[in-house]
Scaffold this active site. Structure first.
Site, PDB file in Angstrom:
ATOM      1  N   LYS A  16      44.313  31.866  25.226  1.00 31.33           N
ATOM      2  CA  LYS A  16      45.125  32.764  24.410  1.00 31.33           C
ATOM      3  C   LYS A  16      45.429  32.111  23.062  1.00 31.33           C
ATOM      4  CE  LYS A  16      47.702  35.152  28.111  1.00 31.33           C
ATOM      5  NZ  LYS A  16      47.320  36.540  27.841  1.00 31.33           N
ATOM      6  N   ARG A  76      44.375  40.369  37.975  1.00 28.00           N
ATOM      7  CA  ARG A  76      43.649  41.287  38.857  1.00 28.00           C
ATOM      8  C   ARG A  76      42.728  40.525  39.808  1.00 28.00           C
ATOM      9  NH1 ARG A  76      41.459  44.495  33.759  1.00 28.00           N
ATOM     10  NH2 ARG A  76      43.491  43.750  33.079  1.00 28.00           N
TER      11      ARG A  76
HETATM   12  N1  BES Z   1      49.614  37.919  31.749  1.00 31.78           N
HETATM   13  C1  BES Z   1      48.806  38.710  30.897  1.00 31.78           C
HETATM   14  C2  BES Z   1      49.475  40.029  30.513  1.00 31.78           C
HETATM   15  C3  BES Z   1      50.697  39.932  29.649  1.00 31.78           C
HETATM   16  C4  BES Z   1      50.570  39.997  28.267  1.00 31.78           C
HETATM   17  C5  BES Z   1      51.950  39.835  30.194  1.00 31.78           C
HETATM   18  C6  BES Z   1      51.693  39.914  27.484  1.00 31.78           C
HETATM   19  C7  BES Z   1      53.084  39.745  29.404  1.00 31.78           C
HETATM   20  C8  BES Z   1      52.942  39.803  28.048  1.00 31.78           C
HETATM   21  C9  BES Z   1      47.483  39.041  31.574  1.00 31.78           C
HETATM   22  O1  BES Z   1      47.001  38.081  32.431  1.00 31.78           O
HETATM   23  C10 BES Z   1      46.463  39.175  30.492  1.00 31.78           C
HETATM   24  O2  BES Z   1      46.197  38.225  29.836  1.00 31.78           O
HETATM   25  N2  BES Z   1      45.929  40.378  30.350  1.00 31.78           N
HETATM   26  C11 BES Z   1      44.949  40.656  29.369  1.00 31.78           C
HETATM   27  C12 BES Z   1      43.884  41.509  30.024  1.00 31.78           C
HETATM   28  C13 BES Z   1      42.644  41.681  29.206  1.00 31.78           C
HETATM   29  C14 BES Z   1      41.959  40.360  28.989  1.00 31.78           C
HETATM   30  C15 BES Z   1      41.747  42.669  29.925  1.00 31.78           C
HETATM   31  C16 BES Z   1      45.604  41.385  28.216  1.00 31.78           C
HETATM   32  O3  BES Z   1      46.521  42.166  28.439  1.00 31.78           O
HETATM   33  O4  BES Z   1      45.217  41.132  27.089  1.00 31.78           O
HETATM   34 MN    MN Z   2      45.867  36.590  31.390  1.00 30.21          MN
END
Ligand code: BES
Ligand code: MN
Ligand code: ZN
Length: 503
Positions: free
Chosen positions: A280, A354
């Protein structure tokens, strides 16, 4: 820490330091106690004039404190406004929650050691007295929560403790339930607020174990070796990058009746989500200590259930891992096999929630044959765009389940909103090399629904709903009783769901 107690005595018969008095617009009282008249007769003859002079009219969000001398001691009247009360009952109920929170936060600031609340009848909100008292009791706990573990100053002074008395005709059972749920919610918040160097998979598994022992639950806790043997390719793929062994935790509560139905609750427990090899960016990585909020909610609900003993079996399952980039981490393009044999192309290591939940849903169905499964997860950033911070996303193809979760959300203030789910979204996770991929095609948008669609591949016959709490689990603005940091999203919702479940 507070403890809430019920009292049958009249409001003014209490000898306490604080008197919390909610007022409607134009200083109209909610109950029939003539509280204002009493103050005028005994303390402030021109009370209404005085309040108006200081701009306190009983508007919602307003608060005003007056101090008076009663015998040898100083007492405080904590006036809080709830406005005109022209909204729907559930909106007004939320306003009352926040008004009480404002009053109790003042009581905390002023270190009052006991407070009595003039609570109106439940019927004013289309609720029983019991229901209103339960809700307000647990909100009193939420409103006075603070995360001070790492504040040196807070260790120097004794923590604030206070007794909160509620004047109501409700049963003591209602307050007791409120206390249990309120304390538990703050426990979930504390776990989530702890940073990942203080809240590891092993530590959270340890908390779950402690709760299992406390209530005599059957518990199953294992790490990556056993997960591998069970074919949990999703769990193992996310766990692989971390130097710490992940933990898969299963807690089982058994109802008295041998033919009771079973509810499975599955909570995403990513202790920290760096994104993995798809690391990230700085802007997206902070706050990722909260990525175990779903697991915290599930373990907490199990703790509540152990105390309230509903007539339904409940299994709590939480995969606890740390999503890290390293030489042993999964890569984009890797293909894994989940517990039900489905193959998944990892297009993005940051869509890890997921992956661990896929095996969790499979495990729940395989070993417990639940009537209903609900998973709760900080799954997608997209849900923040769609629903913001006040509504947890509900996705299910089961209309009855959806209606029930929406209604409970409205009543508890743990609000939910449904997003659609149907087979058209399946195209978004079609893979060229495996059965499905985990990222979702950008052509489909709807990242939150696509996440749910991915999970639907791992549910065979149970009635199932998915809750996306990525928007509601932490850093929610404007709601004074959740404040900064973790909110305990989903605990009130799942608790009521379990308590009210009818086969
Ligand atoms: N933990 C994150 C989602 C999240 C984002 C929670 C911001 C709280 C605040 C999750 O694991 C994630 O990174 N999701 C991705 C999915 C994508 C790569 C399909 C996202 O939301 O960008
Ligand atoms: Mn994630
Ligand atoms: Zn995540």
């Amino acid at each position: 820490m507070i403890s809430v107690k019920l009292t049958q005595q009249a409001f003014w018969q209490h000898n306490v330091e604080g008197y919390l008095i909610p007022l409607k617009k134009d200083l109209v009282e909610l109950g029939s106690e003539s509280v204002l008249k009493y103050i005028e007769e005994h303390y402030y003859p021109h009370l209404k004039e005085l309040l108006k002079k200081h701009q306190f009219e009983g508007d919602r969000g307003q608060a005003f404190t007056l101090t008076a001398k009663k015998g040898d001691s100083l007492i405080q009247f904590l006036f809080v406004g709830v406005g005109g009360m022209h909204g729907a009952w559930h909106q007004e109920l939320e306003i009352l929650r926040r008004a009480l929170a404002t009053g109790l936060q003042t009581a905390k600031r002023n270190a009052l050691k006991d407070v009595v609340i003039a609570l109106p009848a439940g019927s004013l909100y289309q609720l029983s007295d019991d229901e209103l008292v339960k809700q307000m009791t647990l909100v009193a706990h939420m409103a006075t929560y603070e995360f001070t573990t790492f504040k040196s100053d807070s260790k120097k002074k004794a923590p604030w403790t206070s007794t909160v008395l509620i004047c109501s005709a409700a049963s003591t059972d209602a307050v007791e339930q409120g206390n249990i749920i309120g304390v538990a919610i703050n426990q979930a918040r504390h776990w989530a607020d702890l940073p990942a160097n203080h809240m590891t998979p092993a530590i959270l598994a340890g908390e779950a174990e402690r709760i299992a022992v406390k209530h005599g639950f059957k518990k199953t806790i294992f790490g990556r070796k056993e997960a591998l043997e069970l074919g949990m390719g999703g769990f193992c793929a996310v766990d692989a990058g971390s130097a710490q062994d992940g933990k898969f935790v299963v807690l089982e509560y058994k109802a008295k009746a041998s033919d009771a139905p079973t509810i499975a609750l599955c909570g995403k427990g990513v202790i920290f989500d760096t994104g993995g090899i798809n690391l990230k960016p700085t802007s997206g990585i902070s706050g990722m200590k909260f990525d175990m909020s779903g697991a915290a909610a599930v373990i907490t609900v199990m703790d509540i259930i152990g105390q309230l003993k509903p007539a339904v079996n409940v299994v709590g399952l939480t995969p606890l891992v740390e999503n890290m980039p390293s030489g042993t981490a999964s890569r984009p393009d890797d293909v894994i096999t989940c517990m039900n044999g489905k193959t998944v192309e990892i297009q993005n290591t940051d869509a890890e929630g997921r992956l661990i939940l896929s095996d969790t849903l499979c495990y729940a169905e395989k070993f417990f044959n639940p009537t209903v499964m609900i998973d709760i997860a900080t799954l997608t950033g997209a849900v923040q765009h769609g629903l913001g911070h006040f509504y947890t996303g509900v996705m299910t193809k089961d209309d009855e389940l959806a209606q029930s979760l929406l209604a409970i959300g409205r009543k508890t203030g743990d609000r939910t909103w449904q997003l659609p789910m149907d087979d058209d979204f399946k195209g978004a996770i079609r893979s060229d090399v495996a059965d499905i991929h985990n990222n979702g095609s950008s052509a489909y948008y709807a990242g939150t629904i696509v996440g749910a669609t991915f999970l639907s591949n791992f549910v065979e016959k149970a009635r199932w709903a998915h809750l996306d709490i990525a928007g509601t689990a932490h850093d929610v603005p404007a709601i004074n009783y959740v404040g900064k940091g973790a909110t305990g999203a989903g605990v009130r919702l799942l608790t009521e769901f379990v308590l009210n479940f009818q086969g």
